[in-house]
Design an enzyme around this catalytic site. Structure first.
Site, PDB file in Angstrom:
ATOM      1  N   HIS A   1       0.871  -1.239  -0.002  1.00  0.00           N
ATOM      2  CA  HIS A   1       0.156  -0.025   0.042  1.00  0.00           C
ATOM      3  C   HIS A   1       0.853   1.246   0.014  1.00  0.00           C
ATOM      4  CE1 HIS A   1      -4.001   2.009   1.551  1.00  0.00           C
ATOM      5  NE2 HIS A   1      -3.186   2.930   0.897  1.00  0.00           N
TER       6      HIS A   1
ATOM      7  N   GLU B   1      -2.634  -1.774  -3.110  1.00  0.00           N
ATOM      8  CA  GLU B   1      -3.680  -0.968  -2.413  1.00  0.00           C
ATOM      9  C   GLU B   1      -3.296   0.379  -2.644  1.00  0.00           C
ATOM     10  OE1 GLU B   1      -5.211  -4.007   1.005  1.00  0.00           O
ATOM     11  OE2 GLU B   1      -4.015  -2.338   1.669  1.00  0.00           O
TER      12      GLU B   1
ATOM     13  N   HIS C   1      -7.845  -5.207   7.802  1.00  0.00           N
ATOM     14  CA  HIS C   1      -7.562  -4.360   8.783  1.00  0.00           C
ATOM     15  C   HIS C   1      -7.815  -4.679  10.058  1.00  0.00           C
ATOM     16  CE1 HIS C   1      -6.485   0.135   9.132  1.00  0.00           C
ATOM     17  NE2 HIS C   1      -6.988   0.051  10.582  1.00  0.00           N
TER      18      HIS C   1
END
Length: 237
Positions: free
Chosen positions: A43, A70, A190
């Site tokens: 990410h 991401e 997450h």
């Protein structure tokens, strides 16, 4: 079996804290796959405080499983994804300077924008996923964007589970059932950890993939990276 994609942002954070190339991000990604993980997630953020854009390019040559990139689909991120051609791109509405992801997309408000971006990625054969909160309306809105999958933002579940409230899974179960009904694939991520991943997996229909970084790397400090990857794989069966 639900697939495990390991987010290696924290490995890059450790490397960047000292400079140089220790730990070697490419070696770690190679080892994680050798240990049995089904994919590698990165990410990159605009300030490159952990994963650098060049890291994302370099990893393309060593990720032989599933490569998932991401990020917030700003122009430079879109260009990076099109250059790297990952198997999957996950769209996350990060604010600039955000420490970590903190909310999913409003798929109704941003439908046209997301649809435009997703159309471009899919034109290049890249599977798309949208980071969303566990709300039925957001799942329904995701369908209109043309996305292949949604990624359930699981921070709220993880918090509720940690204080003993197993009912915190209910919004996620309902969102997943709606996604299955509408033909969307389901990812999640997450704050998922060894403590909560099995319960989450058992209660979410159609869960295809989880992306886990911070908890997995932290747990590896105690148990070792090979052991932790395989502990997750056992819990995801």
């Amino acid at each position: 079996m639900t697939k495990l994609s390991v987010n290696i942002n924290k490995i890059a954070t450790l490397r960047n804290a000292r400079g140089g190339n220790v730990p070697d991000l490419l070696r770690v990604a190679t080892d994680i796959q050798r240990f049995g993980a089904h994919g590698i997630t990165v990410h990159p953020r605009p300030d490159e405080r952990h994963i650098r854009y060049q890291d994302a390019r370099d990893l393309r040559s060593v990720v032989t499983t599933e490569y998932n990139i991401e990020g917030n689909p700003q122009h430079n991120f879109i260009d990076l994804v099109l250059e790297c051609q990952p198997e999957q791109v996950t769209l996350v509405p990060d604010a600039i300077g955000a420490i970590t992801s903190s909310a999913g997309w409003d798929t109704v408000k941003h439908r046209d924008y997301l649809k435009e971006v997703i159309t471009e990625f899919k034109r290049h054969g890249i599977r798309t996923s949208i980071f969303v909160d566990p709300e039925v309306a957001m799942i329904e809105g995701a369908v209109a964007t043309g996305t292949d999958r949604i990624e359930l933002y699981t921070e709220a579940f993880a918090h509720q589970y940690s204080v003993g409230n197993e009912k915190g899974i209910e919004p996620y179960r309902m969102a997943a059932e709606k996604a299955v009904e509408l033909g969307l694939g389901i990812n999640a991520g997450h704050d998922l950890s060894l403590d909560n991943i099995q319960f989450f997996k058992q209660n979410i229909p159609g869960l295809l993939e989880v992306s886990i970084g911070h908890a997995l790397i932290s747990e590896a400090l105690y148990f070792g990276l090979d052991n932790v990857v395989n502990m997750y794989l056992q819990k995801l069966k």
